[in-house]
Design an enzyme around this catalytic site. Structure first.
Site, PDB file in Angstrom:
ATOM      1  N   ASP A 297       0.871  -1.175   0.000  1.00 56.58           N
ATOM      2  CA  ASP A 297       0.000   0.000   0.000  1.00 56.58           C
ATOM      3  C   ASP A 297       0.913   1.232   0.000  1.00 56.58           C
ATOM      4  O   ASP A 297       2.128   1.142   0.170  1.00 56.58           O
ATOM      5  CB  ASP A 297      -0.976  -0.011   1.182  1.00 56.58           C
ATOM      6  CG  ASP A 297      -2.203   0.865   0.890  1.00 56.58           C
ATOM      7  OD1 ASP A 297      -2.128   1.709  -0.035  1.00 56.58           O
ATOM      8  OD2 ASP A 297      -3.227   0.727   1.570  1.00 56.58           O
TER       9      ASP A 297
HETATM   10  C1  NOJ Z   1      -3.954   4.022   0.023  1.00 54.30           C
HETATM   11  C2  NOJ Z   1      -5.145   3.111   0.090  1.00 54.30           C
HETATM   12  O1  NOJ Z   1      -5.138   2.394   1.297  1.00 54.30           O
HETATM   13  C3  NOJ Z   1      -5.197   2.131  -1.080  1.00 54.30           C
HETATM   14  O2  NOJ Z   1      -6.398   1.413  -0.997  1.00 54.30           O
HETATM   15  C4  NOJ Z   1      -5.060   2.851  -2.377  1.00 54.30           C
HETATM   16  O3  NOJ Z   1      -5.192   1.956  -3.452  1.00 54.30           O
HETATM   17  C5  NOJ Z   1      -3.706   3.532  -2.385  1.00 54.30           C
HETATM   18  N1  NOJ Z   1      -3.669   4.510  -1.297  1.00 54.30           N
HETATM   19  C6  NOJ Z   1      -3.395   4.217  -3.712  1.00 54.30           C
HETATM   20  O4  NOJ Z   1      -4.148   5.344  -3.849  1.00 54.30           O
END
Ligand code: NOJ
Length: 766
Positions: A297
């Site tokens: 993430d």
């Molecule tokens: C953080 C989020 O938790 C995730 O779900 C997302 O895909 C990413 N950022 C990218 O934006």
């Protein structure tokens, strides 16, 4: 040599390496998969260690891509890395022009010309926005959900994207957690079915087609179980909950062919998911044989420092790659340190090879090596974005997502003429909030508001009064924290208008950005002064239809006790107002069922239908104290999982089991008659639950195991049947495996988890 030539040269080499001279008919000997693996290996052989690490590096594309070349700061460094073949993927780049510009650098200016993959959070649509995923889950309509994902994929692919960071398949039982809006709710069975539908919708049958994109099952794992519903918080859960509740939708996504996974921000039992070898290697890659890749993430590799699990970014990179996290989203830890870590012997080169192989494999599957510009057609982009068929598709999805929670005094459906209707609430006139959270590419003010939807019906006299705002100031930006307003100066006008109305429609709830990432709440009632507004208007006119707009279950006990009609309309996307108006006027008979329990108050949270019985379950003597309960509130929810009304009524009768007992590979057919006893044609989701009465690990009081949506004309009856077999009763047992245990069971059939009909059966494992 141009880069296209470089790529073709690589491919030609592959054929030689892959097939060898003795093979006369390679296709007859090698499967497509063998050929693909050979091509991947052949490319890997040409790559330096740094180039392989580059494939594991993902950057955010925040700079002006088609503007002047960035000269300083982070953007300049990223740009240089891109040119040096040290980037494998980019996120948040959108639009054919920008995608093409970056792809051109990767393909034409780097040594090997390996194309990039472009990822984006296409969570519920790209520009044409469908209902938030929790709302879609309320439809229980798998075909429609699949179609909605396919629309999102087609639109996203047309702007150059090849990868969405969706579906989020995190099970959650905590309405305080803002990200429940992004998932399918609380149930592992429903969640698994929806995970499959979404993966199939995004990926289609052919990843090389230009209307499909890669899906990504996220967040692996247990992100939805954060303590106290606070985003990013610690998770501590045992193996039984992990295996029986949290993992099933992820496993279903793997079985449906999902090609990527994202790990999660949370720690799980002391180990951050990003550095968690048990999750990423033992379970995902070894047990489930997942051969796609795992992306971290955002910045979660470096976040292991704050977790207290890595001393610095270098150690974080070592932990993450060894644990099976293949691609680094925005930590820059891999590109900075992996090469040194390999040289120091802390990371094996074979580990890097495995991660790079997984990413290259997926790039081949997307067809990017054959045509890196496949997704870069400006004419196709223009024809595709926002097209009429998408609008029709998201409207259909939105209607099906609405759940009728209460309907007394026959207030709904609304009469089509001769009525004075007063609409109250800031949300009714809001064209941005219905887009919900995670609608990065959609334009503000691009949704049909409820007011606009109602204005399409000309037979009644329609008046709008705001009554009160939700929040102070702007509510448009994802990074702003909103302050609920305390201003009640508009109440008097709303009450004066309400007094004169036949029906008052009040549109209340959360702004679209009051749920979503980083939007946890400790009070899950109506925010701001809306509860007071509702009570004041009720005093002058109780004929209220309450239309709720929200991204999570809300606690609305007062409304349930007083307001005659309540419609759960979530955040329904671009066509929101049209969908709600069509339901209110009865042009669509509501058919949604709640995918998450609605509590009476926040103190009951986490509350869910598939709880354990405890040693002190519900007692019949109300004066008794020593049982599992609260002294100030009931145990039961306000609205249970699976609940939802229709303008018509359904009666369940004649539950029958083909036999009372089955063993090994046998089965039982269980059936029920469902009759439409009301005035309207309507759809009903017939639900099958079981209870395993005793087992090697205690089982929930109810578990959803099947459902079917049927449509019935007034007076029509249909027999609905389900099969119960070993698969139905399997769970992760005390033997640490999925198996069916002999014993006594109950089976329930009805229109919600507040079961109606029940019977007993037995299973004997010979
Ligand atoms: C953080 C989020 O938790 C995730 O779900 C997302 O895909 C990413 N950022 C990218 O934006």
């Amino acid at each position: 040599m141009t880069v296209i030539k470089k790529v073709s040269f690589v491919l030609a080499t592959i054929v030689v390496i892959g097939c060898g001279q003795k093979i006369i008919k390679p296709k007859a000997v090698f499967s497509q998969k063998d050929i693909l693996e050979t091509r991947v290996d052949s490319i890997l052989k040409l790559m330096t260690l740094e180039e392989k690490i580059g494939q594991l590096n993902q950057y955010n594309g925040f700079w002006e891509i088609t503007g002047p070349t960035p000269k300083e700061g982070q953007a300049a460094k990223k740009y240089a890395d891109l040119k040096n073949g040290l980037v494998g993927s980019m996120l948040n780049v959108k639009g054919v022009k920008d995608v093409r510009a970056l792809q051109k650098i990767a393909v034409e200016e780097t040594r090997l010309g390996i194309p990039l993959i472009f990822g984006f959070d296409v969570i519920h649509g790209f520009k044409t926005i469908s209902p938030i995923p929790l709302a879609e889950a309320a439809s229980w309509d798998l075909a429609e959900i699949k179609k909605s994902a396919a629309i999102a994929a087609e639109e996203a692919a047309s702007v150059g994207l090849n990868w969405t960071f969706a579906p989020m398949v995190d099970i959650s039982r905590d309405a305080r957690w803002g990200r429940v809006m992004e998932g399918a709710g609380e149930d592992p069975y429903l969640g698994s079915q929806i995970a499959i539908a979404r993966v199939q919708g995004f990926q289609g049958d052919d990843l090389t087609a230009r209307n499909t994109i890669l899906a990504c099952a996220k967040h692996f794992a247990a992100y939805g179980f954060s303590e106290s519903g606070r985003d990013y918080n610690t998770v501590d859960v045992g193996e039984s909950t992990l295996q029986n509740v949290i993992f099933p939708p992820f496993k279903a996504a793997v079985d449906a062919g999902v090609r990527t996974f994202m790990n999660s921000f949370n720690e799980l039992n002391g180990i951050p998911a990003t550095g968690n070898k048990y999750l990423q290697r033992d379970i995902l890659k070894d047990d489930w044989k997942f051969d796609g890749f795992v992306v971290s993430d955002w910045g979660s590799i470096n976040e292991m420092i704050a977790h207290g699990y890595a001393k610095d970014s270098k150690q974080a990179a070592e932990i993450a790659i060894n644990a099976g996290s293949d691609m680094d989203m925005e930590s820059s830890a891999y590109v900075e340190y992996l090469s040194a870590l390999v040289k120091e012997g802390k990371v094996k080169e074979s580990t890097i090879d495995d991660a790079a192989r997984r990413i290259l494999r997926v790039k081949f599957e997307l067809g990017l090596f054959d045509n890196p510009y496949l997704y870069c057609d400006e004419n196709y982009e223009k024809e595709t974005v926002g097209k009429a068929a998408f609008q029709e598709g998201v409207l259909e999805m939105a209607k099906k997502s609405i759940v009728l929670l209460k309907n007394e005094k026959e207030l709904l459906p609304l009469k089509k003429s001769g009525q004075k209707i007063v609409v109250i609430g800031a949300l009714a006139n809001d064209k941005t909030s219905p887009l919900g959270s995670w609608r990065i590419a959609a334009d503000d003010n691009s949704a049909v508001s409820l007011l606009e939807g109602l204005q399409n019906y000309k037979g009644n006299q329609l008046t709008y009064v705001k009554g009160a705002d939700l929040t102070e100031g702007r509510t448009q930006f994802i990074w702003e924290t909103k302050i609920n307003t305390t201003d009640k100066s508009g109440f008097a006008e709303a009450m004066a208008a309400a007094k004169t109305a036949d029906v008052v429609i009040m549109s209340l709830g959360e702004h679209g950005l009051q749920s979503g990432e980083g939007r946890s709440r400790t009070d899950i009632g109506l925010p701001g002064v809306q509860q007071e507004l509702l009570e004041e208007v009720y005093k002058v006119n109780p004929n209220i239809v309450l239309v709720l707009n929200n991204g999570r279950p809300l606690a609305i006990p007062w409304a349930d006790a007083h307001i005659p009609a309540i419609v759960e309309a979530w955040q329904l996307g671009t066509q929101s107002g049209n969908a709600i108006a069509q339901v209110l006027y009865g042009d669509y008979n509501p058919s949604g069922k709640l995918p998450m329990t609605f509590p009476r108050n926040v103190g009951q949270v986490p509350i869910y239908y598939n709880y354990k019985n405890t040693g002190r379950p519900v007692m019949n003597e109300p004066e008794s104290v020593f049982w599992s309960h609260y002294i100030d509130e009931k145990n039961t929810p306000l609205y249970p999982f699976g609940y939802g009304l229709s303008y018509t009524q359904f009666e369940y009768s004649n539950m029958e089991l083909s036999q009372k007992y089955f063993s090994d590979d046998g089965s039982i057919e269980v059936s029920v008659n469902v009759k439409n006893t009301g005035k309207y044609t309507g759809k009903e989701v017939v639900q099958l639950y079981i209870r395993d009465l005793f087992a090697s690990i205690t089982r929930p009081v109810l578990e959803l195991k099947g459902f079917e949506m049927i449509e019935l004309q007034p007076n029509q009856t249909k027999k609905v049947s389900f099969i119960i077999n070993k698969k139905t009763i399997e769970f992760f047992t005390a033997n640490s495996k999925w198996e069916a245990e002999s014993g006594d069971f109950k089976v329930f059939l009805g229109g919600s988890s507040a079961k109606t009909l029940e019977a007993d059966f037995q299973y004997k494992n010979n």
